[in-house]
Motif scaffolding. Sequence first.
Motif, PDB file in Angstrom:
ATOM      1  N   ASN A   1      -8.420  -6.251  12.284  1.00 19.89           N
ATOM      2  CA  ASN A   1      -7.276  -7.165  12.393  1.00 19.89           C
ATOM      3  C   ASN A   1      -6.934  -7.537  13.834  1.00 19.89           C
ATOM      4  OD1 ASN A   1      -6.705  -7.365   9.564  1.00 19.89           O
ATOM      5  ND2 ASN A   1      -5.875  -5.287   9.641  1.00 19.89           N
ATOM      6  N   GLY A   2      -7.782  -7.133  14.771  1.00 18.54           N
ATOM      7  CA  GLY A   2      -7.560  -7.494  16.164  1.00 18.54           C
ATOM      8  C   GLY A   2      -6.400  -6.783  16.817  1.00 18.54           C
ATOM      9  N   LYS A   3      -6.038  -5.597  16.297  1.00 19.23           N
ATOM     10  CA  LYS A   3      -4.880  -4.869  16.808  1.00 19.23           C
ATOM     11  C   LYS A   3      -5.267  -3.737  17.751  1.00 19.23           C
ATOM     12  CE  LYS A   3      -1.988  -7.244  14.268  1.00 19.23           C
ATOM     13  NZ  LYS A   3      -1.050  -8.220  14.888  1.00 19.23           N
ATOM     14  N   THR A   4      -6.562  -3.495  17.914  1.00 20.37           N
ATOM     15  CA  THR A   4      -7.017  -2.464  18.844  1.00 20.37           C
ATOM     16  C   THR A   4      -8.337  -2.888  19.465  1.00 20.37           C
ATOM     17  OG1 THR A   4      -7.332  -0.071  19.109  1.00 20.37           O
ATOM     18  CG2 THR A   4      -8.359  -1.061  17.194  1.00 20.37           C
ATOM     19  N   ASP A   5      -8.608  -2.347  20.644  1.00 21.80           N
ATOM     20  CA  ASP A   5      -9.860  -2.657  21.332  1.00 21.80           C
ATOM     21  C   ASP A   5     -10.957  -1.672  20.955  1.00 21.80           C
ATOM     22  OD1 ASP A   5      -8.780  -4.794  23.133  1.00 21.80           O
ATOM     23  OD2 ASP A   5      -7.551  -3.119  23.838  1.00 21.80           O
ATOM     24  N   LEU A   6     -10.538  -0.466  20.600  1.00 21.15           N
ATOM     25  CA  LEU A   6     -11.504   0.583  20.275  1.00 21.15           C
ATOM     26  C   LEU A   6     -10.952   1.411  19.128  1.00 21.15           C
ATOM     27  CD1 LEU A   6     -13.486   2.713  22.801  1.00 21.15           C
ATOM     28  CD2 LEU A   6     -12.311   3.822  20.911  1.00 21.15           C
ATOM     29  N   ALA A   7     -11.776   1.636  18.108  1.00 27.25           N
ATOM     30  CA  ALA A   7     -11.361   2.437  16.954  1.00 27.25           C
ATOM     31  C   ALA A   7     -12.077   3.783  16.980  1.00 27.25           C
ATOM     32  CB  ALA A   7     -11.687   1.702  15.651  1.00 27.25           C
ATOM     33  N   ASN A   8     -11.302   4.867  17.045  1.00 24.54           N
ATOM     34  CA  ASN A   8     -11.874   6.206  16.913  1.00 24.54           C
ATOM     35  C   ASN A   8     -12.108   6.498  15.436  1.00 24.54           C
ATOM     36  OD1 ASN A   8     -11.796   6.914  19.648  1.00 24.54           O
ATOM     37  ND2 ASN A   8      -9.685   7.616  19.506  1.00 24.54           N
ATOM     38  N   SER A   9     -13.284   7.025  15.109  1.00 24.62           N
ATOM     39  CA  SER A   9     -13.579   7.315  13.702  1.00 24.62           C
ATOM     40  C   SER A   9     -14.445   8.561  13.585  1.00 24.62           C
ATOM     41  CB  SER A   9     -14.288   6.128  13.047  1.00 24.62           C
ATOM     42  OG  SER A   9     -14.533   6.391  11.681  1.00 24.62           O
ATOM     43  N   SER A  10     -14.058   9.442  12.692  1.00 25.79           N
ATOM     44  CA  SER A  10     -14.862  10.638  12.428  1.00 25.79           C
ATOM     45  C   SER A  10     -15.785  10.429  11.230  1.00 25.79           C
ATOM     46  CB  SER A  10     -13.951  11.852  12.205  1.00 25.79           C
ATOM     47  OG  SER A  10     -13.034  11.595  11.154  1.00 25.79           O
TER      48      SER A  10
ATOM     49  N   ARG B   1      -6.799  16.408   3.928  1.00 26.74           N
ATOM     50  CA  ARG B   1      -6.219  15.256   4.609  1.00 26.74           C
ATOM     51  C   ARG B   1      -5.947  14.135   3.615  1.00 26.74           C
ATOM     52  NH1 ARG B   1      -6.933  14.547   9.885  1.00 26.74           N
ATOM     53  NH2 ARG B   1      -5.445  12.871   9.486  1.00 26.74           N
ATOM     54  N   GLN B   2      -5.194  13.148   4.067  1.00 21.17           N
ATOM     55  CA  GLN B   2      -4.947  11.972   3.242  1.00 21.17           C
ATOM     56  C   GLN B   2      -6.173  11.072   3.239  1.00 21.17           C
ATOM     57  OE1 GLN B   2      -1.336  10.588   5.154  1.00 21.17           O
ATOM     58  NE2 GLN B   2      -0.048  11.641   3.661  1.00 21.17           N
ATOM     59  N   SER B   3      -6.234  10.168   2.270  1.00 22.95           N
ATOM     60  CA  SER B   3      -7.443   9.379   2.043  1.00 22.95           C
ATOM     61  C   SER B   3      -7.804   8.436   3.185  1.00 22.95           C
ATOM     62  CB  SER B   3      -7.328   8.584   0.744  1.00 22.95           C
ATOM     63  OG  SER B   3      -6.211   7.708   0.788  1.00 22.95           O
ATOM     64  N   SER B   4      -6.867   8.143   4.086  1.00 23.66           N
ATOM     65  CA  SER B   4      -7.170   7.277   5.231  1.00 23.66           C
ATOM     66  C   SER B   4      -7.905   8.023   6.337  1.00 23.66           C
ATOM     67  CB  SER B   4      -5.877   6.684   5.804  1.00 23.66           C
ATOM     68  OG  SER B   4      -5.028   7.718   6.285  1.00 23.66           O
TER      69      SER B   4
ATOM     70  N   GLY C   1      -3.465   8.160  13.485  1.00 25.53           N
ATOM     71  CA  GLY C   1      -3.235   7.449  12.234  1.00 25.53           C
ATOM     72  C   GLY C   1      -4.366   7.569  11.250  1.00 25.53           C
ATOM     73  N   GLY C   2      -5.507   8.104  11.703  1.00 23.84           N
ATOM     74  CA  GLY C   2      -6.650   8.253  10.805  1.00 23.84           C
ATOM     75  C   GLY C   2      -7.743   7.240  11.090  1.00 23.84           C
ATOM     76  N   SER C   3      -8.964   7.588  10.732  1.00 25.67           N
ATOM     77  CA  SER C   3     -10.117   6.719  10.978  1.00 25.67           C
ATOM     78  C   SER C   3      -9.962   5.373  10.291  1.00 25.67           C
ATOM     79  CB  SER C   3     -11.400   7.404  10.494  1.00 25.67           C
ATOM     80  OG  SER C   3     -11.621   8.618  11.180  1.00 25.67           O
ATOM     81  N   GLY C   4      -9.481   5.393   9.046  1.00 24.39           N
ATOM     82  CA  GLY C   4      -9.305   4.148   8.303  1.00 24.39           C
ATOM     83  C   GLY C   4      -8.323   3.216   8.981  1.00 24.39           C
ATOM     84  N   ALA C   5      -7.252   3.792   9.533  1.00 25.68           N
ATOM     85  CA  ALA C   5      -6.252   2.983  10.229  1.00 25.68           C
ATOM     86  C   ALA C   5      -6.837   2.375  11.492  1.00 25.68           C
ATOM     87  CB  ALA C   5      -5.028   3.831  10.563  1.00 25.68           C
ATOM     88  N   GLY C   6      -7.679   3.135  12.184  1.00 24.33           N
ATOM     89  CA  GLY C   6      -8.304   2.630  13.396  1.00 24.33           C
ATOM     90  C   GLY C   6      -9.261   1.489  13.117  1.00 24.33           C
ATOM     91  N   ILE C   7     -10.074   1.639  12.086  1.00 17.24           N
ATOM     92  CA  ILE C   7     -11.029   0.584  11.728  1.00 17.24           C
ATOM     93  C   ILE C   7     -10.291  -0.658  11.243  1.00 17.24           C
ATOM     94  CG2 ILE C   7     -12.856  -0.035  10.096  1.00 17.24           C
ATOM     95  CD1 ILE C   7     -13.849   2.880  10.347  1.00 17.24           C
TER      96      ILE C   7
END
Length: 296
Positions: free
Chosen positions: A73-82, A154-157, A62-68
């Motif tokens: 928002n408490g929807k993931t335990d770990l966010a992958n980000s480049s 890529r898209q902005s997210s 979903g993209g780094s922005g979506a992960g962060i």
Amino acid sequence: MLRNFTILILVSVTIMISCFSNESKYVAIKVRGSDSEVNLVQAIAESFMDQDSLVSVGVTGGGSGAGIAALINGKTDLANSSREITDEELFYARQRGVEPYAIIFAQDALAIVVNENNGVDSLTLNQLSDIYRGAVKNWKELGGNDQKITLYGRQSSSGTYIYFRENIVKNEYDLSMIGMSGTAQIVDAIKDDKNGIGYVSSGYINEKVMEGLKVISIKKDAHSVAYSPLDKEKIISGVYPITRPLIQYTNKKPQGKLLEFVLYQFSEVGTSIIQESGFYPVDTRLITAKLRNNES
């Protein structure tokens, strides 16, 4: 008869208690974010789950922005980000009581790809910037055919979108750039577009993907040697000029099974998967020491 029935009930209750006990130990870890990292982390997660039947690790992109955003928002335990978390994202995280904790777990190199019929073999960083900010619009200005350049990105997210804009373009992208939802879409588009150019994670490039593509060698400047991201030694030695860390964010320092998963990525098995996936390990001794201790 009554005695046997009583024993059966006791055995059934014992089994039920055992099942509930095991269920209470079961942990589900959610990972979301960078599309550049998703296949790599999925491979590590599958290996990790093979070692521990009481944990599941679900990995989505979903993209780094979506992960962060999911972490905030408490929807993931770990966010992958480049890319690194922005000041704005950090502000909103703290507003919600979230303290992002950064972990660098691997290194990536970006590859610049064109159609296999493109006559250009190498570019400087300044030429890349000129292409993506729209100062150079025709391949003939770079020694290629008299054809208008088609920009793919890529898209902005996407963390890759932001990294490339801030570190290579150093300006805003030209409005003609076509924003794609993922690396695979960029690759497929350029295979069908002889005038296209795009940036993708080098970890995505393999023999199957390479069919119909050419990977451009990159120079720091006009007086430098051009290096290819397909030459791993040039990336490890630091001479290939477009490299970046791959980051993961958790809410505060990870604990329990989440910590075990993070540390597994630094294990011999995790490191092997990183390298087999086309990425590069980092020196994790200091990172591991901080994770294991109370040091922030």
